[in-house]
Design an enzyme around this catalytic site. Structure first.
Site, PDB file in Angstrom:
ATOM      1  N   VAL A  54       0.920  -1.430   0.017  1.00 33.59           N
ATOM      2  CA  VAL A  54      -0.008   0.192   0.006  1.00 33.59           C
ATOM      3  C   VAL A  54       0.926   1.300   0.011  1.00 33.59           C
ATOM      4  O   VAL A  54       1.571   1.429   0.947  1.00 33.59           O
ATOM      5  CB  VAL A  54      -1.066   0.003   1.204  1.00 33.59           C
ATOM      6  N   GLU A  55       0.827   1.825  -0.976  1.00 30.62           N
ATOM      7  CA  GLU A  55       1.545   3.089  -1.280  1.00 30.62           C
ATOM      8  C   GLU A  55       1.161   4.411  -0.620  1.00 30.62           C
ATOM      9  O   GLU A  55      -0.182   4.430  -0.675  1.00 30.62           O
ATOM     10  CB  GLU A  55       2.223   3.472  -2.565  1.00 30.62           C
ATOM     11  N   ALA A 109       1.669   8.805  -0.949  1.00 34.59           N
ATOM     12  CA  ALA A 109       2.235   9.987  -1.644  1.00 34.59           C
ATOM     13  C   ALA A 109       3.429  10.525  -1.072  1.00 34.59           C
ATOM     14  O   ALA A 109       4.104  11.071  -1.673  1.00 34.59           O
ATOM     15  CB  ALA A 109       1.096  11.343  -1.999  1.00 34.59           C
ATOM     16  N   SER A 110       3.510  10.266   0.308  1.00 33.08           N
ATOM     17  CA  SER A 110       4.717  10.670   0.984  1.00 33.08           C
ATOM     18  C   SER A 110       5.844   9.689   0.657  1.00 33.08           C
ATOM     19  O   SER A 110       6.928   9.792   1.486  1.00 33.08           O
ATOM     20  CB  SER A 110       4.575  10.659   2.400  1.00 33.08           C
ATOM     21  N   GLU A 151       4.387  -7.645   2.643  1.00 29.85           N
ATOM     22  CA  GLU A 151       5.078  -8.772   3.811  1.00 29.85           C
ATOM     23  C   GLU A 151       4.748  -8.169   4.908  1.00 29.85           C
ATOM     24  O   GLU A 151       4.205  -9.034   5.999  1.00 29.85           O
ATOM     25  CB  GLU A 151       6.612  -9.205   3.624  1.00 29.85           C
TER      26      GLU A 151
END
Length: 137
Positions: A50-51, A53-54, A62
């Site tokens: 889960v990316e 913007a920061s 994992e």
């Protein structure tokens, strides 16, 4: 006879890791990762990256699956399958994930999965030799 981890077939772990990859939220890197973690009692927890913007606020697949398992009371892990979109090479857990997983022991089997379903297995000890862990404190 098919290989199993705490009674969970390798094929099941591969399928679950590949499936979890589909839930990835990776709008910046476009690098999808899914994982399937097996506890000592055979419970399977999946996770995806889960990316954010920061960038620094992102969490890898994992760690997602391990945090889910720990939040449900599990601390003993047998194996984790990690699936990426890489086709030419096997994607390995990043350094932060290796360190995070080592908190719970370095005998963990790490199964690397290509989109084709091809696998490669290592122990965490092989991926993180001379790990710094709880016994070092």
């Amino acid at each position: 006879m098919a290989q199993t981890f705490a009674g969970v077939p390798l094929a099941t772990l591969v399928e679950k890791a590949l499936g979890a990859r589909g839930h990835s939220y990776s709008p910046y890197s476009k690098f999808r990762v899914g994982s399937a973690l097996v506890t000592k009692d055979g419970t399977v927890y999946t996770g995806c990256n889960v990316e954010n913007a920061s960038y620094g606020g992102a969490i890898c697949a994992e760690r997602t699956s391990m945090v889910k398992a720990v939040s449900e009371g599990h601390r003993d892990f047998v194996a984790i399958a990690v699936a990426t979109d890489l086709t030419e090479t096997f994607g390995t857990p990043c350094g932060i994930c290796r360190q995070f997983m080592s908190e719970f022991g370095t005998d963990l089997v790490v199964i690397l999965v290509k989109p084709s379903g091809d696998v490669q297995q290592h122990t965490l000890k092989q991926l993180l030799p001379l790990a710094f862990g709880p016994s070092d404190l």
